[in-house]
Design an enzyme around this catalytic site. Structure first.
Site, PDB file in Angstrom:
ATOM      1  N   HIS A 167       0.832  -1.210   0.000  1.00 45.55           N
ATOM      2  CA  HIS A 167       0.000   0.000   0.000  1.00 45.55           C
ATOM      3  C   HIS A 167       0.864   1.256   0.000  1.00 45.55           C
ATOM      4  CE1 HIS A 167      -3.725  -2.283   1.092  1.00 45.55           C
ATOM      5  NE2 HIS A 167      -2.841  -3.056   1.672  1.00 45.55           N
ATOM      6  N   SER A 297      17.533  18.109 -16.437  1.00 43.03           N
ATOM      7  CA  SER A 297      16.792  19.365 -16.397  1.00 43.03           C
ATOM      8  C   SER A 297      17.558  20.434 -17.149  1.00 43.03           C
ATOM      9  CB  SER A 297      16.568  19.810 -14.958  1.00 43.03           C
ATOM     10  OG  SER A 297      15.978  21.101 -14.902  1.00 43.03           O
ATOM     11  N   LYS A 303      20.628  17.544 -11.982  1.00 48.06           N
ATOM     12  CA  LYS A 303      19.452  16.684 -11.821  1.00 48.06           C
ATOM     13  C   LYS A 303      19.542  15.492 -12.772  1.00 48.06           C
ATOM     14  CE  LYS A 303      14.420  17.094 -11.298  1.00 48.06           C
ATOM     15  NZ  LYS A 303      13.945  16.029 -12.186  1.00 48.06           N
ATOM     16  N   GLU A 310      10.944   5.741 -17.540  1.00 44.15           N
ATOM     17  CA  GLU A 310       9.874   6.589 -18.072  1.00 44.15           C
ATOM     18  C   GLU A 310       9.502   6.185 -19.503  1.00 44.15           C
ATOM     19  OE1 GLU A 310      11.288  10.556 -17.575  1.00 44.15           O
ATOM     20  OE2 GLU A 310      10.848  10.609 -15.422  1.00 44.15           O
TER      21      GLU A 310
END
Length: 442
Positions: A167, A297, A303, A310
Site C-alpha cells: 500500500h 533538467s 538533476k 519513463e
C-alpha cells in the site's frame, strides 16, 4: 519515405487508386507484412508450377521477384496507407502488381502472381506470419536478455536488506534480491504467455481463398506452401483447425495481443518500482542508483531523471491502447471475413516492436548498471516499524502494537521503545534480525 518517381514505379493502376482513395494517416502497411506477402507469393508460384498450374519458367521469375520483396529490396514500392479496405485487398493487389512487373513479360498480376489466392486468405496469412516472425526473432530474445539481467541483479542483491512496502506503506523487511527475482519471474511468465499463443498464430488461413471453401485453388496448394515456408524459415506454420474459423476471425491475433498487454503491464510495474527506488537522491527513497544517461533538467543543475523507466512506462501505455483497438477490431468479424485486418496488423506489429525495444533498453541502459545504495536500504530496514510483526510470537500482537504506537509518536526506534517497555534484549536480538525476517524459512 518518398514515393518513387514514375520511371521507377513498379505498381499499377489498382495501387494508384488505393493511394488516391486512402490518404488517411501517411503510415504504410508494416514492412514485415509487405515482406511476408513477397515470401508467400514466391512460395505460391513455385507450388503452382509443381502442381501443374503455372509455367515453371514464369513461376521462377515470380518467385525471384517475391524473394526480392521478402529481402526488403522494394519496400518503397508499397505506398498504400495502412488504413485501407479492411481485408487488405489494396495491399495484396499492390504486391501482385509489383511482382508481376518485376517478373516481366507475360506475368499477370491476378492470373499468375495471385494464382490460388485471394486477398481474404493471403493478406491475413501474411499478418499472422509477420507477427510470428517478429515475436520469435525480435521480442522473445529481447525478453530473454532482460530476464537474465534481472536474475543477475537478484543474485547480486541477495543480501541487501530493505524495508518491504505494501500500500506504499512500510512493511516487514525483504531483500532487494527478492524483489528483482520477482521482476525476473514476471518477464519469464511473460515469455511463457506469449509462447503459448504462437502455435495458434502460426495456423494460417491460406488456401481458403475468398470465403474459406478453397474455390479456385489446387487441393494440395495450401499444404505445400506451408511446407515450403516452414522449411525456409524454421517457424511453426500449420493448417487451421477449421478453414471457416480461420477466415472469419482473427482470434489468435487478439490472443497474442492480450499476452503482449500482460507483458506491458509487467514492464510498467517493474519500471515504476525502479523509478521509485531511484527517487532522490536526498529527498526520495534513494535505494537504487540508476545510470546517469543525460542531463535531467534544462534549469536545475545536476538533476538526473529515470529516463529509461519513463520510456518503458510510456511504451506500456501504448501497448495497452493498441490492445484495446485490436480487441475492438477482432470483435468486428462478420460471417466469412474479419475486415479490420490492417488495423490489427498495424497495432500488433507496433506492440511487438515497442516491447522488444523497451526490453532491450531497460536491460542494457538501466538494469545492467544499477547499483544498490546499501546505506539507505539498511536505514529503511531498521526504520520500518513493521518489524514489530516478528515480536508477535514472543510478546503478542497487542503488546507489539503498543510498542509501535509509542515509537511512532516519539520518533524513537522500535528497539529503544521495546527495551524501555521490558522486552528482553535476547528476544529483540532474535526477533529483529532483518535478514532472518526476509528469509524466515532458511
Amino acid at each position: 519515405m518518398e514515393a518513387p518517381t514514375l520511371t521507377e514505379q513498379l505498381w499499377g493502376g489498382e495501387t494508384t487508386k488505393a493511394v488516391d482513395n486512402f490518404p488517411v494517416s501517411g503510415e504504410r502497411v508494416p514492412v514485415p507484412v509487405v515482406r511476408w506477402l513477397g515470401r508467400l507469393k514466391a512460395a505460391a508460384a513455385l507450388v503452382n508450377a509443381e502442381v501443374g498450374g503455372l509455367d515453371p519458367a514464369l513461376a521462377d521469375r515470380i518467385a525471384a521477384a517475391g524473394d526480392a520483396v521478402a529481402a526488403g529490396e522494394h519496400d518503397d514500392q508499397f505506398p498504400v496507407d495502412v488504413f485501407q479496405t479492411g481485408s487488405g485487398t489494396s495491399s495484396n493487389m499492390n504486391a501482385n502488381e509489383v511482382l508481376a512487373n518485376l517478373a516481366g513479360d507475360g506475368a499477370h498480376a491476378n492470373d499468375h502472381v495471385n494464382m490460388g489466392q485471394s486477398s481474404n486468405d493471403v493478406f491475413p496469412s501474411a499478418v499472422h506470419l509477420a507477427a510470428l516472425g517478429e515475436v520469435t526473432h525480435d521480442l522473445l530474445p529481447a525478453m530473454g536478455g532482460l530476464e537474465a539481467a534481472l536474475e543477475a541483479k537478484a543474485k547480486q542483491f541477495a543480501d541487501v536488506v530493505k524495508a518491504g512496502r505494501t500500500h506504499l506503506m512500510d512493511a516487514v523487511p525483504v531483500t532487494l534480491g527478492q524483489e528483482f527475482g520477482g521482476y525476473a519471474a514476471q518477464v519469464r511468465l511473460g515469455v511463457q504467455r506469449i509462447e503459448g499463443t504462437l502455435r495458434r498464430v502460426g495456423q494460417i488461413p491460406l488456401g481458403g481463398t475468398a470465403t474459406g471453401t478453397g474455390l479456385n485453388t489446387h487441393p494440395e496448394f495450401a499444404a505445400k506452401v506451408r511446407e515450403r515456408l516452414a522449411a525456409e524459415t524454421g517457424l511453426e506454420i500449420s493448417a487451421p483447425l477449421d478453414p471457416f474459423e480461420a477466415q472469419g476471425n482473427r482470434d489468435s491475433l487478439v490472443e497474442l495481443s492480450g499476452a503482449l498487454k500482460v507483458y506491458a503491464v509487467s514492464l510498467n510495474k517493474i519500471a515504476n518500482d525502479l523509478a521509485l527506488m531511484g527517487s532522490g537522491p536526498r529527498a526520495g527513497l534513494a535505494e537504487l542508483r540508476l545510470p546517469e544517461l543525460q542531463k535531467g533538467s534544462s534549469i536545475m543543475p545536476g538533476k538526473v531523471n529515470p529516463v529509461i523507466p519513463e520510456v518503458v512506462i510510456q511504451v506500456a501505455a501504448q501497448v495497452i491502447g493498441n490492445d484495446a483497438a485490436i480487441t475492438v477490431a477482432g470483435s468486428q468479424g462478420q460471417f466469412e471475413l474479419n475486415v479490420r485486418v490492417p488495423l490489427i496488423a498495424r497495432n500488433l506489429l507496433d506492440s511487438i516492436k515497442l516491447l522488444a525495444s523497451a526490453s532491450r533498453l531497460l536491460n542494457e541502459k538501466c538494469v545492467a548498471d544499477l547499483e544498490a545504495n546499501e546505506e539507505m536500504t539498511e536505514r529503511h530496514a531498521e526504520a520500518t516499524l513493521a518489524t514489530a510483526t516478528a515480536l508477535n510470537p514472543h510478546i503478542g500482537y497487542d503488546r507489539a502494537a503498543d510498542i509501535v504506537k509509542a515509537a511512532a509518536e516519539s520518533g524513537r526506534s522500535l528497539r529503544e521503545v521495546a527495551l524501555e517497555q521490558g522486552v528482553e534484549p535476547s528476544v529483540l536480538e532474535e526477533a529483529l534480525d532483518h535478514r532472518r525476517m526476509a528469509r524466515p524459512h532458511e
